[in-house]
Motif scaffolding. Structure first.
Motif, short mmCIF file in Angstrom:
data_model
loop_
_atom_site.label_atom_id
_atom_site.label_comp_id
_atom_site.label_asym_id
_atom_site.label_seq_id
_atom_site.Cartn_x
_atom_site.Cartn_y
_atom_site.Cartn_z
N ALA A 25 9.38 -1.62 3.33
CA ALA A 25 9.70 -2.01 1.96
C ALA A 25 8.49 -2.61 1.27
N TRP A 26 7.74 -3.46 2.03
CA TRP A 26 6.52 -4.03 1.45
C TRP A 26 5.50 -2.96 1.12
N ARG A 28 6.05 0.20 0.52
CA ARG A 28 6.53 1.01 -0.61
C ARG A 28 6.30 0.27 -1.92
N ASN A 29 6.57 -1.05 -1.90
CA ASN A 29 6.36 -1.84 -3.10
C ASN A 29 4.88 -1.86 -3.48
N GLU A 30 4.00 -1.97 -2.49
CA GLU A 30 2.57 -1.95 -2.76
C GLU A 30 2.13 -0.61 -3.34
N PHE A 32 3.88 1.56 -5.16
CA PHE A 32 4.37 1.86 -6.51
C PHE A 32 4.14 0.73 -7.51
N ALA A 33 3.74 -0.44 -7.02
CA ALA A 33 3.51 -1.56 -7.93
C ALA A 33 2.21 -1.39 -8.69
N SER A 95 -0.99 2.20 -10.49
CA SER A 95 -0.44 2.05 -9.14
C SER A 95 -1.08 3.07 -8.21
#
Length: 392
Positions: A25-26, A28-30, A32-33, A95
């Motif tokens: 999750a981290w 993936r967040n990195e 697309f963030a 991103s």
């Protein structure tokens, strides 16, 4: 005891799963963030560059936060092998997903230097520009005539740059001879052009090429594009046109293209010529006469003489009935569409109005008033060409 060991193992396994899920999750967040870039940059991807090398460069330049996450995201998206060489603008805050899309999707450079080889009606020239990241616009570095010698030093400095975007832009109304003559002067192309393609068969517009592209391949692209445009337009043509074939429509489109440079007028100009053909009137248009003199090999450079207006040639629409035997230039898509879908008017005449456009008339009396008004403007401007069609 075994039950206690199994319970502890299960607990550890669950903890590991939760940790892995949190890690995914981290990551993936990195991916697309919003990224760390504070200012836009140009990224150059060299031909044959590896994903590892590009990801390290991105991390070193502060475009991404973690090269490993970028590579894992590229692998997961099945884009790791799709790098396109070129120079790409990466905006502030891009991103990792946006960066990956920029360098794998289109392959069209969006940053760096741009060389536009422009083929116009009166000249061919070359414009070298460079992207100003602060304004997000290309600033002209140097402009010079095609085939100029010696070549400007600004061009020589970047001519071998593999990231240099090379474009050929052909203006509407340029003849096939002019296109071939200009392409022979493009030093980034290769191969001979032995013949001039049929008039009207080449589509104006922009073409992005690579250094070393064969000139014949450029001509083939222009030919294919024009054939597709003509076929689509002919399929959607208006009923009861006074010409029966796509080639005749192409001839009409070339006349429309040469008669007006005002996009909004194309349909009206087309209606004049269509109305004249329907009534059995001669087209009486100067550009066809000029083509009969030059055969498209350059520009006339002067006004037409009365003797030339009376001389019988296959292209002199003052003395022949109907259309000339071939197009007189390469028309653009809008002129072709106007030829097959003209405006519905009762106009039979038009003449220059001094604004760059034309005054249209349905009767000879009205047309003569428009001509008189143009003559006054012409005298004030010292002009020598009337434009439009004559009265009878």
């Amino acid at each position: 005891m075994w039950r206690s060991i199994a319970s502890n193992a299960l607990t550890l396994f669950i903890v590991i799963l939760i940790g892995m899920a949190a890690l995914v999750a981290w990551g993936r967040n990195e991916f697309f963030a919003a990224g760390p870039l504070q200012q836009p940059i140009c990224l150059e991807v060299e031909r044959g560059a590896s994903l590892s090398a590009v990801s390290r460069t991105l991390e070193q330049r502060g475009a991404i936060s973690d090269a490993r996450i970028f590579r894992i995201g590229a692998e997961y998206a099945d884009l790791a092998g799709d790098l396109k060489f070129g120079s790409y603008k990466l905006p502030a805050g891009a991103s990792m997903a946006q960066v990956l899309e920029a360098i794998t999707t289109s392959g069209r450079s969006t940053c760096g230097r741009d060389l536009n080889f422009r083929i116009g009606v009166t000249r061919a020239d070359v414009v070298l520009s460079e992207l100003d990241l602060a304004t997000n616009s290309y600033a002209e570095v140097v402009r010079f005539d095609a085939g100029a010698t010696p070549l400007p030093p600004e061009y020589l400095e970047v001519s071998d740059d593999p990231a240099l975007t090379l474009r050929i832009t052909v203006a509407e109304g340029v003849t096939s001879w002019q296109i071939v003559d200009a392409l022979k002067k493009a030093d980034f192309l290769q191969g001979a052009l032995e013949t001039v393609p049929p008039e009207g068969s080449l589509a104006p517009g922009g073409y992005e090429v690579e250094r070393g592209t064969q000139r014949a391949a450029v001509i083939a692209s222009m030919t294919a594009k024009q054939a597709a445009i003509l076929a689509a337009a002919w399929e959607a043509r208006a009923p009861d046109l006074p010409y029966d074939t796509p080639q005749e429509a192409l001839i009409m489109a070339s006349i429309i293209e040469k008669e007006t440079g005002v996009p909004e007028e194309r349909g009206r100009v087309a209606s004049v010529f269509v109305n004249r053909l329907r009534q059995g009137m001669r087209l009486q248009t100067d550009p066809t006469v000029i083509y009969g003199i030059t055969r498209g090999e350059g520009v006339l450079g002067r006004g037409l003489r009365q003797s030339e207006l009376r001389r019988e040639t296959p292209y002199n629409t003052y003395v022949i009935n109907g259309l000339p035997p071939t197009p007189i230039a390469n028309p653009g898509a809008e002129a072709i569409r106007a030829a097959v879908n003209p405006d519905k008017t009762d106009y039979l005449f038009f003449v220059a109005d001094g604004t760059g456009g034309h005054a249209f008339a349905a009767t000879l009396e009205e047309h003569n008033r428009n001509v008189a008004a143009w003559r006054k403007i012409e005298a004030a401007q010292g002009a020598t060409e009337e434009g439009g069609v004559q009265g009878e």
